[in-house]
Design a protein around this motif. Structure first.
Motif, mmCIF file in Angstrom:
data_model
loop_
_atom_site.group_PDB
_atom_site.id
_atom_site.type_symbol
_atom_site.label_atom_id
_atom_site.label_comp_id
_atom_site.label_asym_id
_atom_site.label_seq_id
_atom_site.Cartn_x
_atom_site.Cartn_y
_atom_site.Cartn_z
ATOM 1 N N ARG A 1 0.740 -1.185 0.133
ATOM 2 C CA ARG A 1 -0.138 -0.041 0.258
ATOM 3 C C ARG A 1 0.914 1.321 0.101
ATOM 4 O O ARG A 1 0.706 1.991 -0.550
ATOM 5 C CB ARG A 1 -0.856 0.062 1.349
ATOM 6 C CG ARG A 1 -1.798 1.273 1.382
ATOM 7 C CD ARG A 1 -2.937 0.966 2.437
ATOM 8 N NE ARG A 1 -3.504 -0.138 2.491
ATOM 9 C CZ ARG A 1 -4.118 -0.321 3.693
ATOM 10 N NH1 ARG A 1 -4.471 0.336 4.656
ATOM 11 N NH2 ARG A 1 -4.870 -1.564 3.688
ATOM 12 N N THR B 1 -5.793 -6.634 0.942
ATOM 13 C CA THR B 1 -7.271 -7.006 1.418
ATOM 14 C C THR B 1 -8.173 -6.578 0.503
ATOM 15 O O THR B 1 -8.430 -5.392 0.325
ATOM 16 C CB THR B 1 -7.475 -6.248 2.839
ATOM 17 O OG1 THR B 1 -6.345 -6.709 3.805
ATOM 18 C CG2 THR B 1 -8.811 -6.728 3.410
ATOM 19 N N GLU C 1 -11.430 -3.474 0.523
ATOM 20 C CA GLU C 1 -11.071 -2.020 1.221
ATOM 21 C C GLU C 1 -10.829 -0.963 0.374
ATOM 22 O O GLU C 1 -10.458 -0.909 -0.572
ATOM 23 C CB GLU C 1 -9.688 -2.416 2.035
ATOM 24 C CG GLU C 1 -9.254 -1.050 2.885
ATOM 25 C CD GLU C 1 -7.917 -1.461 3.726
ATOM 26 O OE1 GLU C 1 -7.724 -0.587 4.404
ATOM 27 O OE2 GLU C 1 -7.617 -2.851 3.828
ATOM 28 N N GLN D 1 -9.567 2.095 0.333
ATOM 29 C CA GLN D 1 -8.366 2.701 0.165
ATOM 30 C C GLN D 1 -7.661 1.847 -1.053
ATOM 31 O O GLN D 1 -7.025 2.493 -1.835
ATOM 32 C CB GLN D 1 -7.490 2.918 1.040
ATOM 33 C CG GLN D 1 -6.063 3.852 0.809
ATOM 34 C CD GLN D 1 -5.215 3.986 2.212
ATOM 35 O OE1 GLN D 1 -5.326 3.149 2.949
ATOM 36 N NE2 GLN D 1 -4.676 4.980 2.465
#
Length: 527
Positions: A61, A97, A100, A102
């Protein structure tokens, strides 16, 4: 950075890096901040510092957030290293994940960047068009990432001609409606939406959005943002038939010669200069592009078409034609079919005709008309109909009438005036010819085009003389020699008369035939 001084910010960040020797995440944070400052004035350094930061970041991320700091290279040649960074991080994000918010936003933005890096590849264009169709008639546009992906997919489909002008205009309008009307879009994919709307002739939509952006301003706006606004404004004004004001905005952009010129701004300016037909202005833009080292097919194609226009105005018709044909081959090899965006064929048709190759001119005119009907934008279709109608002389009058009807539904009013002038001349005399020429003169006067007013008035003078094709024997001899490609002096030498006598015979012949010059002879005389 907030005060709009990225170069000063970069100096402080380099100082901070000198005092930070540890290869850890905090150093990565400094590198990412430095890259963020540099993206407005040194794209190479920006990309290099992001590449240095990625190995120091712990999560996919974080790496995605870092690589997305690299601004999209909208119309330049995609750098393989940047494309590889984007692809690697996108693949990593698959393991994050799912669901999600974001993660989804970052994944969509990465997809947009990766897809756009392949916009010169026919296979990637086809894939982007399919992806666009898969989003349905009401594509998701609620988030910035969804709009970014939609803008990229739509631009790719527009290049390939995978959508109609109406579909492209509607979808681009949806994106623009949701985008904040503020300065600061030069480092985003927003210029792709603007170019798409220009291509669909949705000039009013862009004009309205730009007016809001100019009024709102932004404290961290860069020269690149100002250039984009100036360039877009110039094209809007050209399209609205206001050449004097359009030239002023081009000049304002050119005063920022040392600014951060983006490919989109240069491309829009080149297109505006092409419409203005100003040789000196075109040469200045071409010189600026050479200094900037313009890359990428979109920009180089626009510049080739502009250079061909300059060559033709200098009388270098064969060179101009070869340049246009080479440009057409490049565009075709990349799967770029949109002639509204890269109008090389209309210029090539005119050059073929002037060089005496009527068959090649007609072949290209037929191609242009087929494409224009598929695309469906009024001005593009009207021009294509006028182009073919002009080639066919008196037999092309129905096409010119159709062109005028189509152009009445376009915002490009000067295109209608040009068509009406040609229609009036081809008709020669009578109420319809006079009505067309009078309307053309009225439109041209209202939109500040004195050269068109003059053409309309000249046509009216001719239309009021009864049209006749009864030529004297001397006039027929002169016309026959003109048809062989001889100059006035060569005709005078062959007939043993003065060049002034030849000019007089030609003037009388043109008046009788209801045409303005030798280029129109083929259309009104029997074989």
């Amino acid at each position: 950075l907030h005060r709009g001084a990225p170069e000063n910010a970069a100096r402080y960040l380099r100082r901070a890096l000198l005092g930070h020797r540890t290869q850890d995440e905090s150093r990565a944070g400094l590198l990412v901040e430095l890259a963020t400052a540099e993206r407005g004035f040194d794209l190479e350094a920006c990309q290099r510092h992001i590449a240095q930061a990625l190995p120091l970041l712990a999560t996919a991320r974080d790496r995605a957030a870092a690589v997305l700091r690299i601004p999209p290279l909208l119309l330049g040649a995609a750098r393989s290293s940047a494309a590889e960074l984007l692809s690697e991080v996108r693949d990593e994000m698959v393991l994050c994940t799912p669901g999600e918010a974001q993660v989804r936003e970052m994944s969509l933005r990465l997809e947009a960047r990766v897809r756009h890096s392949g916009h010169e590849n026919p296979g990637e264009l086809a894939s982007a068009t399919e992806r666009l169709r898969g989003l349905g008639e009401e594509p998701p546009i609620g988030s910035a990432a969804e709009r970014e992906l939609l803008a990229v997919l739509l631009f790719s489909a527009t290049l390939a001609g995978g959508v109609s002008a109406a579909e492209a205009a509607r979808t681009a309008g949806l994106v623009l409606e949701r985008e904040p009307a503020v300065v600061g879009g030069a480092h985003t994919v927003l210029p792709l939406v603007v170019i798409t709307l220009f291509t669909t002739e949705s000039v009013r939509d862009v004009d309205s959005w730009m007016s809001c952006a100019h009024q709102s301003g932004a404290p961290n706006a860069t020269d690149a943002d100002g250039l984009l606004l100036f360039a877009a404004r110039s094209f809007v004004l050209v399209s609205q038939g206001r050449p004097t004001l359009a030239r002023e905005y081009v000049e304002r952009a050119m005063t920022l010669a040392d600014a951060d010129w983006r490919e989109a701004s240069l491309m829009i300016l080149a297109t505006a200069a092409l419409e203005l037909r100003d040789t000196k202005l075109s040469e200045r833009i071409l010189a600026l592009a050479r200094r900037r080292g313009a890359t990428g097919l979109a920009l180089t194609a626009s510049l080739q078409i502009l250079q061909a226009s300059v060559d033709a105005q200098r009388g270098l018709r064969a060179i101009a034609l070869e340049r246009l044909l080479a440009c057409g081959r490049q565009l075709s090899n990349s799967g770029w079919r949109n002639s509204a965006l890269f109008p090389w064929r209309p210029q090539a048709v005119g050059l073929y005709q002037r060089l005496g190759d009527e068959a090649a001119a007609l072949h290209l005119a037929d191609e242009e008309l087929r494409w224009a009907k598929e695309w469906g934008a009024p001005a593009t279709l009207g021009r294509a109909l006028r182009l073919k109608g002009r080639l066919q002389g008196a037999r092309g009058i129905p096409l010119l009438r159709e062109a005028a009807t189509v152009l009445r539904g376009s915002q490009f009013r000067l295109e209608l005036a040009r068509t009406l002038v040609l229609l009036g001349r081809q008709l020669g005399s009578g109420p319809e010819a006079e009505a067309a020429l009078r309307e053309a003169g009225t439109i041209a006067a209202a939109y500040g085009a004195p050269w068109l007013v003059e053409q309309a008035e000249h046509g009216l003078d001719t239309a009021q003389v009864p049209r006749t094709t009864t030529l004297t024997p001397s006039e027929r001899k002169v016309i026959a020699l003109v048809s062989r490609g001889l100059t006035n002096q060569e005709i005078a030498d062959e007939l043993g008369v003065s060049s002034r006598a030849v000019e007089k015979h030609l003037t009388n012949s043109y008046r009788k035939l209801g045409i303005s010059g030798r280029n129109e002879l083929a259309g009104v005389l029997p074989a």
